[in-house]
Design a protein around this motif. Structure first.
Motif, PDB file in Angstrom:
ATOM      1  N   TRP A  94       0.863  -1.182   0.000  1.00 51.16           N
ATOM      2  CA  TRP A  94       0.000   0.000   0.000  1.00 51.16           C
ATOM      3  C   TRP A  94       0.901   1.234   0.000  1.00 51.16           C
ATOM      4  O   TRP A  94       1.188   1.815   1.028  1.00 51.16           O
ATOM      5  N   ALA A  95       1.325   1.621  -1.182  1.00 50.81           N
ATOM      6  CA  ALA A  95       2.351   2.655  -1.298  1.00 50.81           C
ATOM      7  C   ALA A  95       1.890   3.994  -0.737  1.00 50.81           C
ATOM      8  O   ALA A  95       2.634   4.669  -0.016  1.00 50.81           O
ATOM      9  N   ILE A  96       0.665   4.384  -1.044  1.00 54.00           N
ATOM     10  CA  ILE A  96       0.230   5.714  -0.601  1.00 54.00           C
ATOM     11  C   ILE A  96       0.032   5.744   0.911  1.00 54.00           C
ATOM     12  O   ILE A  96       0.266   6.761   1.561  1.00 54.00           O
ATOM     13  N   ASN A 109       2.554  16.860  -3.469  1.00 51.28           N
ATOM     14  CA  ASN A 109       1.924  16.143  -4.577  1.00 51.28           C
ATOM     15  C   ASN A 109       1.272  14.832  -4.131  1.00 51.28           C
ATOM     16  O   ASN A 109       0.849  14.035  -4.973  1.00 51.28           O
ATOM     17  N   ASN A 110       1.191  14.594  -2.817  1.00 50.21           N
ATOM     18  CA  ASN A 110       0.571  13.380  -2.302  1.00 50.21           C
ATOM     19  C   ASN A 110      -0.916  13.367  -2.647  1.00 50.21           C
ATOM     20  O   ASN A 110      -1.648  14.302  -2.324  1.00 50.21           O
ATOM     21  N   TRP A 117      -8.272  17.312   1.228  1.00 41.23           N
ATOM     22  CA  TRP A 117      -8.580  18.740   0.997  1.00 41.23           C
ATOM     23  C   TRP A 117      -9.847  18.860   0.142  1.00 41.23           C
ATOM     24  O   TRP A 117     -10.772  19.595   0.479  1.00 41.23           O
ATOM     25  N   SER A 118      -9.867  18.140  -0.967  1.00 42.20           N
ATOM     26  CA  SER A 118     -11.010  18.186  -1.875  1.00 42.20           C
ATOM     27  C   SER A 118     -12.287  17.706  -1.194  1.00 42.20           C
ATOM     28  O   SER A 118     -13.363  18.299  -1.353  1.00 42.20           O
ATOM     29  N   LEU A 492       1.687  20.134  10.289  1.00 41.39           N
ATOM     30  CA  LEU A 492       0.608  20.329   9.322  1.00 41.39           C
ATOM     31  C   LEU A 492       0.888  19.543   8.044  1.00 41.39           C
ATOM     32  O   LEU A 492       2.040  19.266   7.709  1.00 41.39           O
ATOM     33  N   LEU A 493      -0.177  19.217   7.342  1.00 43.62           N
ATOM     34  CA  LEU A 493      -0.033  18.663   6.007  1.00 43.62           C
ATOM     35  C   LEU A 493       0.322  19.785   5.024  1.00 43.62           C
ATOM     36  O   LEU A 493      -0.003  20.960   5.261  1.00 43.62           O
ATOM     37  N   PRO A 494       0.966  19.458   3.922  1.00 45.96           N
ATOM     38  CA  PRO A 494       1.211  20.479   2.896  1.00 45.96           C
ATOM     39  C   PRO A 494      -0.077  20.869   2.180  1.00 45.96           C
ATOM     40  O   PRO A 494      -0.998  20.055   2.041  1.00 45.96           O
TER      41      PRO A 494
END
Length: 514
Positions: A94-96, A109-110, A117-118, A492-494
Protein backbone atom coordinates in the motif's frame (compact mmCIF):
# COMPACT_ATOMS: atom_id res chain seq x y z
CA UNK A 1 -49.03 19.44 9.52
CA UNK A 2 -46.22 17.42 8.00
CA UNK A 3 -43.48 16.10 10.25
CA UNK A 4 -39.78 16.70 9.70
CA UNK A 5 -38.80 13.04 9.89
CA UNK A 6 -39.24 11.44 6.48
CA UNK A 7 -37.41 9.21 4.07
CA UNK A 8 -35.53 11.03 1.34
CA UNK A 9 -36.50 10.36 -2.26
CA UNK A 10 -33.39 8.74 -3.78
CA UNK A 11 -34.04 10.25 -7.20
CA UNK A 12 -34.21 13.69 -5.64
CA UNK A 13 -30.88 13.09 -3.91
CA UNK A 14 -29.24 12.21 -7.21
CA UNK A 15 -30.71 15.25 -8.94
CA UNK A 16 -29.61 17.57 -6.15
CA UNK A 17 -26.13 16.13 -6.03
CA UNK A 18 -25.74 16.61 -9.76
CA UNK A 19 -26.98 20.19 -9.52
CA UNK A 20 -24.54 21.34 -6.84
CA UNK A 21 -21.65 23.28 -8.38
CA UNK A 22 -18.47 22.42 -6.48
CA UNK A 23 -15.70 24.96 -6.83
CA UNK A 24 -14.37 24.78 -3.27
CA UNK A 25 -11.94 21.99 -4.12
CA UNK A 26 -10.74 23.77 -7.28
CA UNK A 27 -10.21 20.64 -9.35
CA UNK A 28 -9.56 21.00 -13.06
CA UNK A 29 -12.76 19.09 -13.78
CA UNK A 30 -14.65 21.64 -11.72
CA UNK A 31 -13.34 24.76 -13.44
CA UNK A 32 -11.70 24.06 -16.77
CA UNK A 33 -13.64 21.19 -18.30
CA UNK A 34 -17.26 21.96 -17.47
CA UNK A 35 -19.85 23.19 -19.91
CA UNK A 36 -20.27 26.92 -19.21
CA UNK A 37 -22.66 27.53 -16.34
CA UNK A 38 -25.19 30.31 -16.44
CA UNK A 39 -26.89 30.14 -13.05
CA UNK A 40 -28.55 27.62 -10.73
CA UNK A 41 -31.21 29.02 -8.41
CA UNK A 42 -34.04 27.76 -6.25
CA UNK A 43 -36.46 28.98 -8.94
CA UNK A 44 -35.11 26.85 -11.79
CA UNK A 45 -33.90 23.66 -10.08
CA UNK A 46 -35.75 23.05 -6.79
CA UNK A 47 -39.51 22.95 -6.49
CA UNK A 48 -40.43 20.95 -3.38
CA UNK A 49 -39.35 20.46 0.22
CA UNK A 50 -37.90 17.11 -0.76
CA UNK A 51 -35.68 18.80 -3.32
CA UNK A 52 -34.23 21.02 -0.61
CA UNK A 53 -33.84 18.05 1.73
CA UNK A 54 -32.02 16.21 -1.03
CA UNK A 55 -29.59 19.11 -1.28
CA UNK A 56 -28.98 18.78 2.48
CA UNK A 57 -28.42 15.03 2.16
CA UNK A 58 -25.68 15.79 -0.37
CA UNK A 59 -23.91 17.86 2.32
CA UNK A 60 -23.61 14.75 4.52
CA UNK A 61 -22.31 12.64 1.66
CA UNK A 62 -18.58 13.55 1.85
CA UNK A 63 -18.40 12.10 5.36
CA UNK A 64 -18.53 8.67 3.71
CA UNK A 65 -15.82 9.28 1.14
CA UNK A 66 -12.81 7.07 1.87
CA UNK A 67 -11.54 7.32 -1.71
CA UNK A 68 -11.38 10.67 -3.51
CA UNK A 69 -9.85 11.46 -6.90
CA UNK A 70 -8.09 8.11 -7.03
CA UNK A 71 -6.64 8.16 -3.50
CA UNK A 72 -7.63 6.90 -0.06
CA UNK A 73 -8.79 9.40 2.54
CA UNK A 74 -9.37 7.28 5.65
CA UNK A 75 -9.18 9.51 8.75
CA UNK A 76 -6.73 7.01 10.29
CA UNK A 77 -4.17 7.99 7.65
CA UNK A 78 -3.95 11.54 8.93
CA UNK A 79 -4.45 10.91 12.66
CA UNK A 80 -3.44 7.34 13.58
CA UNK A 81 -0.79 6.31 11.04
CA UNK A 82 0.76 9.76 11.08
CA UNK A 83 1.08 9.54 14.87
CA UNK A 84 2.45 6.83 17.15
CA UNK A 85 -0.67 4.63 17.15
CA UNK A 86 -0.75 2.72 13.85
CA UNK A 87 1.47 1.40 11.10
CA UNK A 88 0.19 1.61 7.55
CA UNK A 89 0.19 -2.11 6.69
CA UNK A 90 1.35 -5.66 7.22
CA UNK A 91 3.68 -5.60 4.20
CA UNK A 92 4.82 -3.16 1.51
CA UNK A 93 2.00 -3.10 -1.03
CA UNK A 94 0.00 0.00 0.00
CA UNK A 95 2.35 2.65 -1.30
CA UNK A 96 0.23 5.71 -0.60
CA UNK A 97 -0.47 4.56 2.95
CA UNK A 98 3.22 3.97 3.59
CA UNK A 99 3.86 7.65 2.89
CA UNK A 100 2.20 8.46 6.22
CA UNK A 101 4.54 6.21 8.24
CA UNK A 102 7.20 8.89 7.86
CA UNK A 103 7.06 12.67 7.44
CA UNK A 104 9.62 13.18 4.69
CA UNK A 105 7.35 11.22 2.34
CA UNK A 106 4.30 13.42 2.97
CA UNK A 107 4.73 15.85 0.08
CA UNK A 108 2.58 18.49 -1.65
CA UNK A 109 1.92 16.14 -4.58
CA UNK A 110 0.57 13.38 -2.30
CA UNK A 111 -2.74 12.23 -3.78
CA UNK A 112 -4.38 11.48 -0.41
CA UNK A 113 -3.49 14.94 0.90
CA UNK A 114 -5.15 16.42 -2.18
CA UNK A 115 -8.07 14.05 -1.70
CA UNK A 116 -8.82 15.03 1.90
CA UNK A 117 -8.58 18.74 1.00
CA UNK A 118 -11.01 18.19 -1.88
CA UNK A 119 -13.34 16.05 0.25
CA UNK A 120 -13.91 18.67 2.94
CA UNK A 121 -14.11 21.57 0.49
CA UNK A 122 -16.70 19.76 -1.57
CA UNK A 123 -18.73 19.35 1.61
CA UNK A 124 -18.35 23.06 2.37
CA UNK A 125 -19.45 23.99 -1.13
CA UNK A 126 -22.54 21.82 -0.81
CA UNK A 127 -23.30 23.34 2.60
CA UNK A 128 -23.05 26.86 1.18
CA UNK A 129 -25.41 25.95 -1.64
CA UNK A 130 -27.95 24.37 0.73
CA UNK A 131 -27.92 27.31 3.14
CA UNK A 132 -28.58 29.75 0.30
CA UNK A 133 -31.21 27.48 -1.20
CA UNK A 134 -33.09 27.12 2.09
CA UNK A 135 -33.01 30.88 2.66
CA UNK A 136 -34.42 31.57 -0.82
CA UNK A 137 -36.91 28.72 -1.10
CA UNK A 138 -40.51 29.97 -0.78
CA UNK A 139 -42.51 26.74 -0.68
CA UNK A 140 -41.82 25.24 2.73
CA UNK A 141 -44.88 23.57 4.20
CA UNK A 142 -43.36 21.89 7.27
CA UNK A 143 -43.01 24.07 10.34
CA UNK A 144 -39.38 24.49 11.38
CA UNK A 145 -37.97 22.63 8.38
CA UNK A 146 -36.15 25.63 6.93
CA UNK A 147 -34.40 26.33 10.22
CA UNK A 148 -33.37 22.71 10.71
CA UNK A 149 -31.94 22.46 7.21
CA UNK A 150 -29.88 25.59 7.76
CA UNK A 151 -28.80 24.34 11.19
CA UNK A 152 -27.63 20.99 9.84
CA UNK A 153 -25.78 22.58 6.94
CA UNK A 154 -24.02 25.03 9.26
CA UNK A 155 -23.07 22.24 11.64
CA UNK A 156 -21.52 20.29 8.77
CA UNK A 157 -19.75 23.34 7.40
CA UNK A 158 -18.31 24.01 10.85
CA UNK A 159 -17.21 20.39 11.19
CA UNK A 160 -15.57 20.40 7.76
CA UNK A 161 -13.66 23.60 8.47
CA UNK A 162 -12.59 22.12 11.81
CA UNK A 163 -11.07 19.16 9.99
CA UNK A 164 -9.31 21.46 7.52
CA UNK A 165 -7.83 23.80 10.13
CA UNK A 166 -6.51 20.91 12.21
CA UNK A 167 -4.86 19.28 9.20
CA UNK A 168 -3.68 22.29 7.18
CA UNK A 169 -3.78 25.36 9.43
CA UNK A 170 -5.33 28.52 7.99
CA UNK A 171 -7.30 27.84 4.82
CA UNK A 172 -9.45 29.86 2.40
CA UNK A 173 -12.92 30.56 3.80
CA UNK A 174 -15.90 30.23 1.46
CA UNK A 175 -19.32 30.93 2.96
CA UNK A 176 -21.33 31.82 -0.14
CA UNK A 177 -22.67 29.43 -2.74
CA UNK A 178 -20.94 29.37 -6.09
CA UNK A 179 -23.79 29.09 -8.56
CA UNK A 180 -22.38 31.12 -11.42
CA UNK A 181 -19.10 31.57 -13.25
CA UNK A 182 -19.32 35.20 -12.21
CA UNK A 183 -18.86 34.25 -8.52
CA UNK A 184 -15.53 34.53 -6.73
CA UNK A 185 -13.72 31.22 -7.27
CA UNK A 186 -10.45 31.89 -5.42
CA UNK A 187 -9.62 33.34 -2.02
CA UNK A 188 -6.33 33.60 -0.13
CA UNK A 189 -5.74 31.61 3.03
CA UNK A 190 -7.38 32.99 6.15
CA UNK A 191 -5.54 32.87 9.46
CA UNK A 192 -6.10 30.03 11.92
CA UNK A 193 -7.91 32.48 14.19
CA UNK A 194 -10.24 33.53 11.38
CA UNK A 195 -11.05 29.91 10.53
CA UNK A 196 -11.88 29.14 14.16
CA UNK A 197 -14.04 32.27 14.30
CA UNK A 198 -16.01 30.94 11.33
CA UNK A 199 -16.31 27.50 12.93
CA UNK A 200 -17.61 29.01 16.16
CA UNK A 201 -20.10 31.21 14.33
CA UNK A 202 -21.50 28.25 12.38
CA UNK A 203 -21.74 25.95 15.37
CA UNK A 204 -23.33 28.53 17.67
CA UNK A 205 -26.02 29.17 15.07
CA UNK A 206 -26.48 25.44 14.60
CA UNK A 207 -26.98 24.91 18.34
CA UNK A 208 -29.89 27.35 18.29
CA UNK A 209 -31.51 25.76 15.24
CA UNK A 210 -31.04 22.04 15.81
CA UNK A 211 -33.20 19.65 17.84
CA UNK A 212 -31.89 17.42 20.58
CA UNK A 213 -31.05 13.77 20.09
CA UNK A 214 -34.22 11.69 19.83
CA UNK A 215 -36.19 14.47 18.16
CA UNK A 216 -34.98 13.81 14.61
CA UNK A 217 -33.53 11.05 12.45
CA UNK A 218 -30.67 9.44 14.39
CA UNK A 219 -28.09 10.10 11.67
CA UNK A 220 -28.76 13.83 11.54
CA UNK A 221 -26.86 16.55 13.38
CA UNK A 222 -28.28 17.62 16.73
CA UNK A 223 -27.65 20.44 19.19
CA UNK A 224 -25.58 18.01 21.27
CA UNK A 225 -23.31 17.24 18.32
CA UNK A 226 -22.86 20.96 17.61
CA UNK A 227 -22.06 21.64 21.26
CA UNK A 228 -19.47 18.86 21.22
CA UNK A 229 -17.60 20.07 18.13
CA UNK A 230 -17.77 23.64 19.44
CA UNK A 231 -16.24 22.48 22.75
CA UNK A 232 -13.46 20.73 20.84
CA UNK A 233 -12.81 23.83 18.73
CA UNK A 234 -12.30 25.82 21.94
CA UNK A 235 -10.12 23.04 23.36
CA UNK A 236 -7.76 23.38 20.41
CA UNK A 237 -7.55 27.11 21.11
CA UNK A 238 -6.88 26.48 24.82
CA UNK A 239 -10.03 28.40 25.77
CA UNK A 240 -10.82 26.23 28.74
CA UNK A 241 -13.77 28.07 30.37
CA UNK A 242 -15.62 27.80 27.05
CA UNK A 243 -14.81 24.07 26.86
CA UNK A 244 -16.30 23.55 30.31
CA UNK A 245 -19.33 25.66 29.39
CA UNK A 246 -20.19 23.69 26.27
CA UNK A 247 -19.36 20.24 27.59
CA UNK A 248 -21.53 20.92 30.64
CA UNK A 249 -24.33 22.03 28.33
CA UNK A 250 -24.16 18.54 26.82
CA UNK A 251 -23.98 16.86 30.20
CA UNK A 252 -27.01 18.71 31.53
CA UNK A 253 -29.14 17.72 28.54
CA UNK A 254 -29.49 14.38 30.31
CA UNK A 255 -29.54 12.48 27.02
CA UNK A 256 -26.06 11.00 26.80
CA UNK A 257 -24.29 8.51 29.03
CA UNK A 258 -21.50 5.96 28.78
CA UNK A 259 -22.28 2.49 27.52
CA UNK A 260 -21.82 0.07 30.40
CA UNK A 261 -19.77 -2.16 28.08
CA UNK A 262 -17.18 -0.13 26.19
CA UNK A 263 -17.22 -2.51 23.22
CA UNK A 264 -20.93 -1.95 22.65
CA UNK A 265 -20.05 1.40 21.05
CA UNK A 266 -18.77 -0.48 18.02
CA UNK A 267 -21.46 -3.12 17.51
CA UNK A 268 -23.59 -3.24 14.39
CA UNK A 269 -26.68 -3.76 16.53
CA UNK A 270 -26.01 -0.70 18.69
CA UNK A 271 -25.57 2.14 16.23
CA UNK A 272 -26.60 5.62 17.42
CA UNK A 273 -26.40 4.33 21.00
CA UNK A 274 -26.65 6.41 24.14
CA UNK A 275 -22.96 7.36 24.00
CA UNK A 276 -23.03 8.58 20.41
CA UNK A 277 -23.20 12.30 19.64
CA UNK A 278 -22.40 12.04 15.94
CA UNK A 279 -21.42 9.20 13.65
CA UNK A 280 -21.06 8.49 9.95
CA UNK A 281 -24.08 6.52 8.80
CA UNK A 282 -23.22 3.61 6.50
CA UNK A 283 -25.47 1.07 4.80
CA UNK A 284 -24.60 -1.98 2.73
CA UNK A 285 -25.38 -2.57 -0.91
CA UNK A 286 -27.11 0.60 -2.16
CA UNK A 287 -24.24 1.28 -4.53
CA UNK A 288 -22.75 -1.51 -6.61
CA UNK A 289 -19.04 -2.24 -6.56
CA UNK A 290 -16.53 -1.20 -3.96
CA UNK A 291 -15.65 2.01 -2.15
CA UNK A 292 -12.76 2.57 -4.57
CA UNK A 293 -15.00 3.79 -7.38
CA UNK A 294 -13.97 6.40 -9.97
CA UNK A 295 -16.35 8.88 -8.37
CA UNK A 296 -16.89 9.33 -4.62
CA UNK A 297 -20.31 7.69 -4.59
CA UNK A 298 -20.37 5.48 -1.53
CA UNK A 299 -22.86 4.05 0.93
CA UNK A 300 -20.82 1.43 2.80
CA UNK A 301 -17.53 1.70 4.63
CA UNK A 302 -14.34 0.09 3.38
CA UNK A 303 -12.71 0.08 6.82
CA UNK A 304 -13.20 -3.62 7.53
CA UNK A 305 -11.63 -4.46 4.16
CA UNK A 306 -8.53 -2.50 5.06
CA UNK A 307 -7.93 -3.43 8.67
CA UNK A 308 -7.94 -7.21 8.93
CA UNK A 309 -6.00 -10.25 7.79
CA UNK A 310 -6.45 -12.02 4.50
CA UNK A 311 -7.70 -15.29 6.00
CA UNK A 312 -10.29 -17.71 4.73
CA UNK A 313 -13.45 -15.69 3.96
CA UNK A 314 -11.88 -12.47 5.29
CA UNK A 315 -10.45 -11.21 2.02
CA UNK A 316 -9.06 -8.09 3.59
CA UNK A 317 -5.76 -6.29 3.28
CA UNK A 318 -4.10 -5.99 6.69
CA UNK A 319 -3.69 -2.20 6.62
CA UNK A 320 -3.86 0.44 9.37
CA UNK A 321 -2.53 -1.88 12.07
CA UNK A 322 -2.05 -0.95 15.75
CA UNK A 323 1.60 -0.62 16.71
CA UNK A 324 2.91 -2.99 19.33
CA UNK A 325 3.67 0.01 21.58
CA UNK A 326 0.00 1.02 21.48
CA UNK A 327 -1.17 -2.44 22.47
CA UNK A 328 1.34 -2.55 25.31
CA UNK A 329 0.17 0.88 26.49
CA UNK A 330 -3.01 -0.80 27.77
CA UNK A 331 -3.00 -2.59 31.13
CA UNK A 332 -4.40 -6.11 30.91
CA UNK A 333 -7.09 -5.15 33.43
CA UNK A 334 -8.33 -2.39 31.11
CA UNK A 335 -11.54 -3.73 29.53
CA UNK A 336 -10.97 -1.53 26.48
CA UNK A 337 -7.95 -3.59 25.45
CA UNK A 338 -9.97 -6.58 24.28
CA UNK A 339 -12.57 -4.28 22.72
CA UNK A 340 -9.95 -2.25 20.82
CA UNK A 341 -7.67 -5.00 19.50
CA UNK A 342 -7.86 -8.47 18.02
CA UNK A 343 -4.92 -10.16 19.70
CA UNK A 344 -3.26 -13.49 18.97
CA UNK A 345 -5.17 -16.29 20.65
CA UNK A 346 -8.23 -14.12 21.31
CA UNK A 347 -11.25 -16.29 22.15
CA UNK A 348 -13.70 -13.61 21.08
CA UNK A 349 -12.32 -13.31 17.56
CA UNK A 350 -15.41 -14.34 15.58
CA UNK A 351 -17.58 -17.27 16.74
CA UNK A 352 -18.69 -18.11 13.20
CA UNK A 353 -15.09 -18.90 12.23
CA UNK A 354 -14.68 -21.66 14.84
CA UNK A 355 -15.53 -24.50 12.48
CA UNK A 356 -13.07 -23.08 9.94
CA UNK A 357 -10.19 -23.16 12.40
CA UNK A 358 -9.96 -19.44 13.08
CA UNK A 359 -11.52 -19.15 16.52
CA UNK A 360 -9.72 -18.65 18.77
CA UNK A 361 -7.52 -16.36 16.72
CA UNK A 362 -4.14 -17.75 15.58
CA UNK A 363 -1.31 -17.78 18.11
CA UNK A 364 0.45 -15.18 15.97
CA UNK A 365 -0.34 -13.02 12.95
CA UNK A 366 2.11 -13.28 10.01
CA UNK A 367 2.69 -9.57 9.60
CA UNK A 368 6.01 -8.67 8.01
CA UNK A 369 6.39 -5.55 10.15
CA UNK A 370 6.18 -7.46 13.43
CA UNK A 371 2.83 -6.14 14.58
CA UNK A 372 0.72 -8.67 16.42
CA UNK A 373 -2.74 -7.08 16.59
CA UNK A 374 -5.58 -5.80 14.44
CA UNK A 375 -8.16 -3.10 15.18
CA UNK A 376 -11.44 -4.45 16.50
CA UNK A 377 -13.57 -1.30 16.45
CA UNK A 378 -14.42 -1.68 12.76
CA UNK A 379 -14.43 -5.47 12.78
CA UNK A 380 -17.35 -7.49 11.42
CA UNK A 381 -18.07 -11.03 12.55
CA UNK A 382 -17.93 -13.87 10.07
CA UNK A 383 -21.74 -13.94 9.95
CA UNK A 384 -21.93 -10.22 9.28
CA UNK A 385 -19.39 -10.42 6.47
CA UNK A 386 -21.21 -13.36 4.88
CA UNK A 387 -24.43 -11.34 4.88
CA UNK A 388 -23.06 -8.30 3.04
CA UNK A 389 -24.65 -7.43 -0.29
CA UNK A 390 -21.37 -5.89 -1.36
CA UNK A 391 -18.20 -7.30 0.25
CA UNK A 392 -16.48 -3.94 -0.03
CA UNK A 393 -19.21 -2.01 1.77
CA UNK A 394 -19.60 -2.46 5.50
CA UNK A 395 -22.80 -1.09 7.09
CA UNK A 396 -21.02 -0.49 10.42
CA UNK A 397 -21.15 3.19 11.34
CA UNK A 398 -18.04 5.09 12.39
CA UNK A 399 -18.08 7.34 15.45
CA UNK A 400 -16.87 10.93 15.12
CA UNK A 401 -17.86 12.07 18.62
CA UNK A 402 -18.72 10.01 21.70
CA UNK A 403 -19.78 11.05 25.19
CA UNK A 404 -16.52 9.69 26.62
CA UNK A 405 -14.69 12.29 24.51
CA UNK A 406 -16.96 14.98 25.97
CA UNK A 407 -16.15 13.84 29.52
CA UNK A 408 -12.43 13.80 28.82
CA UNK A 409 -12.57 17.28 27.26
CA UNK A 410 -14.43 18.50 30.35
CA UNK A 411 -11.87 16.85 32.64
CA UNK A 412 -8.92 18.37 30.78
CA UNK A 413 -10.37 21.87 30.56
CA UNK A 414 -11.42 21.80 34.21
CA UNK A 415 -7.93 20.75 35.31
CA UNK A 416 -6.37 23.55 33.24
CA UNK A 417 -8.41 26.31 34.84
CA UNK A 418 -11.77 26.15 33.13
CA UNK A 419 -13.80 25.42 36.27
CA UNK A 420 -16.23 22.59 36.83
CA UNK A 421 -15.86 19.17 38.42
CA UNK A 422 -13.45 17.56 36.02
CA UNK A 423 -12.51 14.83 38.47
CA UNK A 424 -16.04 13.39 38.32
CA UNK A 425 -15.99 13.35 34.52
CA UNK A 426 -12.59 11.69 34.43
CA UNK A 427 -13.63 9.11 36.99
CA UNK A 428 -16.62 8.00 34.90
CA UNK A 429 -14.33 7.09 32.00
CA UNK A 430 -11.73 5.46 34.24
CA UNK A 431 -14.22 3.41 36.26
CA UNK A 432 -15.79 1.96 33.14
CA UNK A 433 -12.39 1.00 31.79
CA UNK A 434 -10.74 -0.43 34.91
CA UNK A 435 -13.53 -0.96 37.42
CA UNK A 436 -13.88 1.09 40.58
CA UNK A 437 -10.87 1.03 42.88
CA UNK A 438 -8.45 -0.59 40.42
CA UNK A 439 -4.88 0.52 41.31
CA UNK A 440 -3.94 0.32 37.61
CA UNK A 441 -6.19 3.29 36.85
CA UNK A 442 -4.32 6.56 36.18
CA UNK A 443 -4.44 9.59 38.43
CA UNK A 444 -6.47 12.68 37.60
CA UNK A 445 -3.66 14.85 36.32
CA UNK A 446 -2.69 16.11 32.88
CA UNK A 447 -0.63 13.05 32.04
CA UNK A 448 -3.47 10.80 33.16
CA UNK A 449 -5.88 12.66 30.89
CA UNK A 450 -3.49 12.46 27.95
CA UNK A 451 -3.06 8.73 28.49
CA UNK A 452 -6.78 8.10 28.80
CA UNK A 453 -7.56 10.04 25.62
CA UNK A 454 -5.10 7.84 23.79
CA UNK A 455 -6.55 4.61 25.17
CA UNK A 456 -10.21 5.61 24.96
CA UNK A 457 -10.10 6.86 21.37
CA UNK A 458 -7.40 4.55 19.98
CA UNK A 459 -7.73 3.56 16.28
CA UNK A 460 -10.97 5.53 15.76
CA UNK A 461 -9.08 7.95 13.52
CA UNK A 462 -10.19 11.42 14.56
CA UNK A 463 -7.90 12.69 17.34
CA UNK A 464 -4.47 11.24 18.09
CA UNK A 465 -2.08 13.25 15.90
CA UNK A 466 -3.72 16.61 16.43
CA UNK A 467 -4.02 15.90 20.17
CA UNK A 468 -0.23 15.43 20.25
CA UNK A 469 0.26 18.67 18.32
CA UNK A 470 -1.94 20.77 20.58
CA UNK A 471 -0.19 19.35 23.68
CA UNK A 472 3.26 20.00 22.23
CA UNK A 473 4.09 16.29 22.57
CA UNK A 474 4.19 15.26 18.92
CA UNK A 475 7.94 15.23 18.27
CA UNK A 476 8.75 13.09 21.30
CA UNK A 477 5.87 10.69 20.65
CA UNK A 478 6.57 9.98 16.99
CA UNK A 479 10.33 9.80 17.39
CA UNK A 480 9.76 7.13 20.06
CA UNK A 481 8.42 4.87 17.28
CA UNK A 482 11.28 5.58 14.91
CA UNK A 483 10.10 8.59 12.92
CA UNK A 484 11.99 11.79 12.14
CA UNK A 485 10.04 14.96 12.91
CA UNK A 486 10.81 18.50 11.78
CA UNK A 487 9.35 21.15 14.10
CA UNK A 488 7.37 23.93 12.35
CA UNK A 489 6.87 21.71 9.30
CA UNK A 490 5.43 18.34 10.16
CA UNK A 491 2.65 19.56 12.46
CA UNK A 492 0.61 20.33 9.32
CA UNK A 493 -0.03 18.66 6.01
CA UNK A 494 1.21 20.48 2.90
CA UNK A 495 -1.24 22.49 0.84
CA UNK A 496 -1.82 20.27 -2.22
CA UNK A 497 0.32 21.36 -5.15
CA UNK A 498 -2.59 20.77 -7.54
CA UNK A 499 -4.60 23.42 -5.67
CA UNK A 500 -1.74 25.93 -5.66
CA UNK A 501 -1.33 25.44 -9.40
CA UNK A 502 -5.00 26.19 -10.05
CA UNK A 503 -5.00 29.42 -8.04
CA UNK A 504 -3.73 32.72 -9.42
CA UNK A 505 0.07 32.80 -8.96
CA UNK A 506 1.10 33.54 -5.39
CA UNK A 507 -2.41 33.57 -3.90
CA UNK A 508 -2.48 30.17 -2.18
CA UNK A 509 0.61 30.05 0.03
CA UNK A 510 2.32 26.77 0.93
CA UNK A 511 2.90 25.70 4.55
CA UNK A 512 6.40 26.15 5.96
CA UNK A 513 9.02 23.62 5.02
CA UNK A 514 7.31 22.14 1.95
Amino acid sequence: MKTFNKKINIKAVIIATACVIIFGSCNTDDILEKTPVTEITSENAFNTEEDVLASLTAVYDPLQWQFVNGAHTFPQMFQSIRSDDEHSQQAAFWAIGANFDQFNTILPNNASVAGVWSKWYQGISRANFTIELANEFQNFETAGLKERIIGEAKFLRGLYYFELVRLFGGVPIFTEAITSTEDQLFKPRASVVQVYDQIEEDLKEAIQLLPRKGETDPWRATSGAALGILAKAHLYQKEYPEVVKYTEAIMTQGIYSLEENFGDNFKLNNEFGKESLFEINYVDGLVGGGFETPTPIQEGSGSWKFMFMFIDSYESFGNMLPRRSLVEFFDDSDTRKEATFILPGSRTFSPGLAERGWDPAPASFPFAIGNDAMSRKYFLTFEEVQGLLSPFQSPLNEKILRYADVLLMHAEASLLGGGGDGMSSFQQVVDRAYGAGNPAAPAYDLQGIKDERRRELATEGWNRFTDLVRWGDVKEAVEAVGKSFTVNRDELLPIPSVEIALYPPGMLKQNLGY
